[in-house]
Design an enzyme around this catalytic site. Structure first.
Site, PDB file in Angstrom:
ATOM      1  N   ARG A 162       0.806  -1.229   0.000  1.00 34.03           N
ATOM      2  CA  ARG A 162       0.000   0.000   0.000  1.00 34.03           C
ATOM      3  C   ARG A 162       0.844   1.286   0.000  1.00 34.03           C
ATOM      4  O   ARG A 162       0.340   2.359   0.363  1.00 34.03           O
ATOM      5  CB  ARG A 162      -0.967   0.047   1.197  1.00 34.03           C
ATOM      6  CG  ARG A 162      -2.091  -0.977   1.127  1.00 34.03           C
ATOM      7  CD  ARG A 162      -3.018  -0.688  -0.056  1.00 34.03           C
ATOM      8  NE  ARG A 162      -4.206  -1.507   0.005  1.00 34.03           N
ATOM      9  CZ  ARG A 162      -4.312  -2.741  -0.492  1.00 34.03           C
ATOM     10  NH1 ARG A 162      -3.290  -3.287  -1.131  1.00 34.03           N
ATOM     11  NH2 ARG A 162      -5.451  -3.409  -0.385  1.00 34.03           N
ATOM     12  N   SER A 179     -11.290  -0.410   2.328  1.00 28.63           N
ATOM     13  CA  SER A 179     -10.664  -0.747   3.615  1.00 28.63           C
ATOM     14  C   SER A 179     -10.284   0.551   4.315  1.00 28.63           C
ATOM     15  O   SER A 179      -9.578   1.376   3.740  1.00 28.63           O
ATOM     16  CB  SER A 179      -9.374  -1.545   3.410  1.00 28.63           C
ATOM     17  OG  SER A 179      -9.625  -2.773   2.806  1.00 28.63           O
ATOM     18  N   GLU A 200      -6.055   3.770   6.017  1.00 27.36           N
ATOM     19  CA  GLU A 200      -5.577   3.578   4.649  1.00 27.36           C
ATOM     20  C   GLU A 200      -5.933   4.738   3.735  1.00 27.36           C
ATOM     21  O   GLU A 200      -5.132   5.105   2.883  1.00 27.36           O
ATOM     22  CB  GLU A 200      -6.134   2.260   4.100  1.00 27.36           C
ATOM     23  CG  GLU A 200      -5.347   1.743   2.939  1.00 27.36           C
ATOM     24  CD  GLU A 200      -6.220   1.238   1.837  1.00 27.36           C
ATOM     25  OE1 GLU A 200      -5.823   0.295   1.166  1.00 27.36           O
ATOM     26  OE2 GLU A 200      -7.315   1.786   1.623  1.00 27.36           O
TER      27      GLU A 200
HETATM   28  N1  EPU Z   1     -12.224 -10.704   8.468  1.00 27.14           N
HETATM   29  C1  EPU Z   1     -12.897 -10.492   9.612  1.00 27.14           C
HETATM   30  N2  EPU Z   1     -14.050  -9.773   9.563  1.00 27.14           N
HETATM   31  C2  EPU Z   1     -14.528  -9.253   8.420  1.00 27.14           C
HETATM   32  C3  EPU Z   1     -13.831  -9.468   7.225  1.00 27.14           C
HETATM   33  C4  EPU Z   1     -12.664 -10.183   7.277  1.00 27.14           C
HETATM   34  O1  EPU Z   1     -12.499 -10.923  10.680  1.00 27.14           O
HETATM   35  O2  EPU Z   1     -15.575  -8.588   8.458  1.00 27.14           O
HETATM   36  C5  EPU Z   1     -10.952 -11.461   8.535  1.00 27.14           C
HETATM   37  C6  EPU Z   1     -11.132 -12.871   8.085  1.00 27.14           C
HETATM   38  O3  EPU Z   1     -10.303 -13.688   8.835  1.00 27.14           O
HETATM   39  C7  EPU Z   1     -10.681 -12.824   6.643  1.00 27.14           C
HETATM   40  C8  EPU Z   1      -9.565 -11.807   6.745  1.00 27.14           C
HETATM   41  O4  EPU Z   1     -10.034 -10.862   7.685  1.00 27.14           O
HETATM   42  O5  EPU Z   1     -10.265 -14.062   6.195  1.00 27.14           O
HETATM   43  C9  EPU Z   1      -9.194 -11.112   5.463  1.00 27.14           C
HETATM   44  O6  EPU Z   1     -10.344 -10.525   4.875  1.00 27.14           O
HETATM   45  P1  EPU Z   1     -10.365 -10.176   3.334  1.00 27.14           P
HETATM   46  O7  EPU Z   1     -10.021 -11.380   2.539  1.00 27.14           O
HETATM   47  O8  EPU Z   1     -11.660  -9.522   3.028  1.00 27.14           O
HETATM   48  O9  EPU Z   1      -9.166  -9.181   3.147  1.00 27.14           O
HETATM   49  P2  EPU Z   1      -8.678  -7.900   3.962  1.00 27.14           P
HETATM   50  O10 EPU Z   1      -7.291  -8.207   4.442  1.00 27.14           O
HETATM   51  O11 EPU Z   1      -9.640  -7.455   4.977  1.00 27.14           O
HETATM   52  C10 EPU Z   1      -7.488  -6.861   1.910  1.00 27.14           C
HETATM   53  C11 EPU Z   1      -7.390  -5.509   1.280  1.00 27.14           C
HETATM   54  C12 EPU Z   1      -8.589  -5.217   0.399  1.00 27.14           C
HETATM   55  C13 EPU Z   1      -8.674  -6.311  -0.647  1.00 27.14           C
HETATM   56  C14 EPU Z   1      -8.815  -7.654   0.056  1.00 27.14           C
HETATM   57  C15 EPU Z   1      -8.854  -8.821  -0.893  1.00 27.14           C
HETATM   58  C16 EPU Z   1      -6.090  -4.159   2.833  1.00 27.14           C
HETATM   59  C17 EPU Z   1      -6.143  -3.067   3.842  1.00 27.14           C
HETATM   60  N3  EPU Z   1      -7.268  -4.490   2.310  1.00 27.14           N
HETATM   61  O12 EPU Z   1      -8.600  -6.810   2.800  1.00 27.14           O
HETATM   62  O13 EPU Z   1      -8.354  -3.985  -0.247  1.00 27.14           O
HETATM   63  O14 EPU Z   1      -9.775  -6.116  -1.516  1.00 27.14           O
HETATM   64  O15 EPU Z   1      -7.666  -7.850   0.925  1.00 27.14           O
HETATM   65  O16 EPU Z   1      -7.578  -9.118  -1.342  1.00 27.14           O
HETATM   66  O17 EPU Z   1      -5.021  -4.667   2.505  1.00 27.14           O
HETATM   67  C18 EPU Z   1      -8.741  -1.631  -0.007  1.00 27.14           C
HETATM   68  O18 EPU Z   1      -7.518  -1.506   0.117  1.00 27.14           O
HETATM   69  O19 EPU Z   1      -9.518  -0.634   0.031  1.00 27.14           O
HETATM   70  C19 EPU Z   1      -9.300  -2.968  -0.162  1.00 27.14           C
HETATM   71  C20 EPU Z   1     -10.616  -3.170  -0.224  1.00 27.14           C
END
Ligand code: EPU
Length: 347
Positions: free
Chosen positions: A164, A240, A341
């Site tokens: 990021r 995010s 972010e």
């Molecule tokens: N989770 C929770 N609660 C929730 C959602 C997720 O506990 O409501 C936990 C779960 O364990 C899940 C894990 O978080 O397995 C990861 O969730 P997710 O796969 O949705 O990914 P994220 O790490 O929350 C990141 C990026 C997103 C991107 C997704 C998919 C960052 C800050 N965010 O989210 O990017 O779309 O991975 O790859 O790195 C953005 O930057 O605006 C964004 C949406």
């Protein structure tokens, strides 16, 4: 050059908050971008560069100077060394480019389908999702260097990409205005189906095509409120709201023992482990801010704990107060300070 005064900025963002810009200039060419920079300098007004508005929190006071909306169009394509190079104007809508690349059967950005914003914003925060990030496919970035007014081509390495981050939002913040981004994609390439959500989607099915992968990513994003869907308030957000914290081994052990004391297990899976990240969404959810948590005009998305949403009449002050509350509670309970972010403008 499209030049307006006292223009509300909220409608130009996905969050739909923020006051007016003293001046808003839409610049459709390199010369118009340079002209706008000169205008701001001549008037001694601060300049802010706006792309797709999908990662911003604009203050209620708005922006006291010039907002430059980059509206440079253009998509050019050529083959070079077995790759297809796409030269994209910074103002092109990102997802239109992804659709085009997939239609041309080129791989490398299919997992980045459905992300709001413009092409010019993608190198700034090294946009990433579902197992891909733009650092892997950006060949070069053409930018106006405000230090000396020259237009420079920065190769991938010069952009200093990381999770990021890039030089554009760290060491050289405010120095460059991105005019064009060249992507090098793989013709006839296979889609990347590495991320757990995607693997689950295709389980028991034949190897997906690029188009099927794009479709799957868009559906998964929609399920998390991360696809702009008119009328769905869960996507009135900046995506995010916090970065996934990168922890040292000591910090990780501390977090693990705090979790063990509460009989909780911190989620762990390859995408996070590889970069020593922990899930910010999990931390938020386990600090009393569950999905759908309401807080007057702001809240947590019903579909994903990492998105703060504007339920309709939120101000930037409401969002900042809620952000502070989340950061404090998470820090109290877990010893980790979450870093926002989105970019904060006019605070
Ligand atoms: N989770 C929770 N609660 C929730 C959602 C997720 O506990 O409501 C936990 C779960 O364990 C899940 C894990 O978080 O397995 C990861 O969730 P997710 O796969 O949705 O990914 P994220 O790490 O929350 C990141 C990026 C997103 C991107 C997704 C998919 C960052 C800050 N965010 O989210 O990017 O779309 O991975 O790859 O790195 C953005 O930057 O605006 C964004 C949406």
């Amino acid at each position: 050059m499209n030049f307006q005064e006292n223009v509300p900025l909220a409608p130009l963002t996905t969050f739909k908050v923020g006051g007016p810009a003293r001046f808003l200039v839409e610049a459709a060419s390199h010369a118009e971008v340079a002209g706008t920079v000169q205008f701001a300098r001549a008037q001694s007004l601060p300049l802010f560069v706006l792309g797709g508005g999908s990662n911003l929190v604009i203050s209620d006071a708005g922006w006291p100077g010039v907002v430059l909306k980059v509206a440079i169009a253009g998509m050019e394509e050529r083959s070079e060394n077995g790759k297809v190079l796409f030269e994209m104007g910074a103002g092109v809508e990102w997802d239109k480019f992804v659709a085009r690349a997939v239609a041309r059967n080129c791989s490398g950005i299919e997992c980045l389908s459905g992300i709001p914003g413009s092409v010019g914003g993608t190198p700034v925060q090294n946009v990433g999702a579902y197992g891909q990030e733009v650092a892997e496919t950006i060949e070069s970035v053409l930018a106006l260097d405000m230090k000396d007014g020259q237009i420079r081509e920065l190769c991938n390495e010069a952009c200093g990409f990381n999770y990021r981050t890039s030089i554009f939002n760290t060491s050289e913040r405010g120095r460059y205005i991105i005019l064009r981004v060249t992507y090098a994609l793989e013709p006839g390439g296979v889609p990347r189906v590495h991320y757990a959500d995607l693997k689950r989607y295709f389980v028991g099915r034949d190897a997906p095509t690029l188009a099927e992968t794009r479709d799957a990513v868009r559906r998964i994003r929609a399920g998390k409120g991360m696809l702009i869907t008119p009328g769905d308030e869960d996507c009135r957000s900046a995506g995010s709201f916090f970065k996934n914290p990168v922890l040292s081994p000591g910090q990780f052990d501390d977090l693990a023992s705090r979790a063990a004391a509460k009989n909780l297990q911190i989620p762990s899976y390859p995408a996070l482990d590889a970069q020593k990240k922990v899930s910010a969404a999990w931390l938020v959810e386990h600090s009393g801010f569950s999905r759908g948590h309401g807080h007057g005009p702001v809240g947590i998305s019903r579909k994903h704990a990492l998105a703060i949403v504007n339920r309709g009449a939120a101000t930037a002050a409401d969002i900042v107060a809620f952000k502070d509350e989340i950061q404090e509670r998470v820090e109290d309970l877990w010893g980790i300070r979450l870093q926002p972010e989105p970019v904060f403008v006019g605070f």
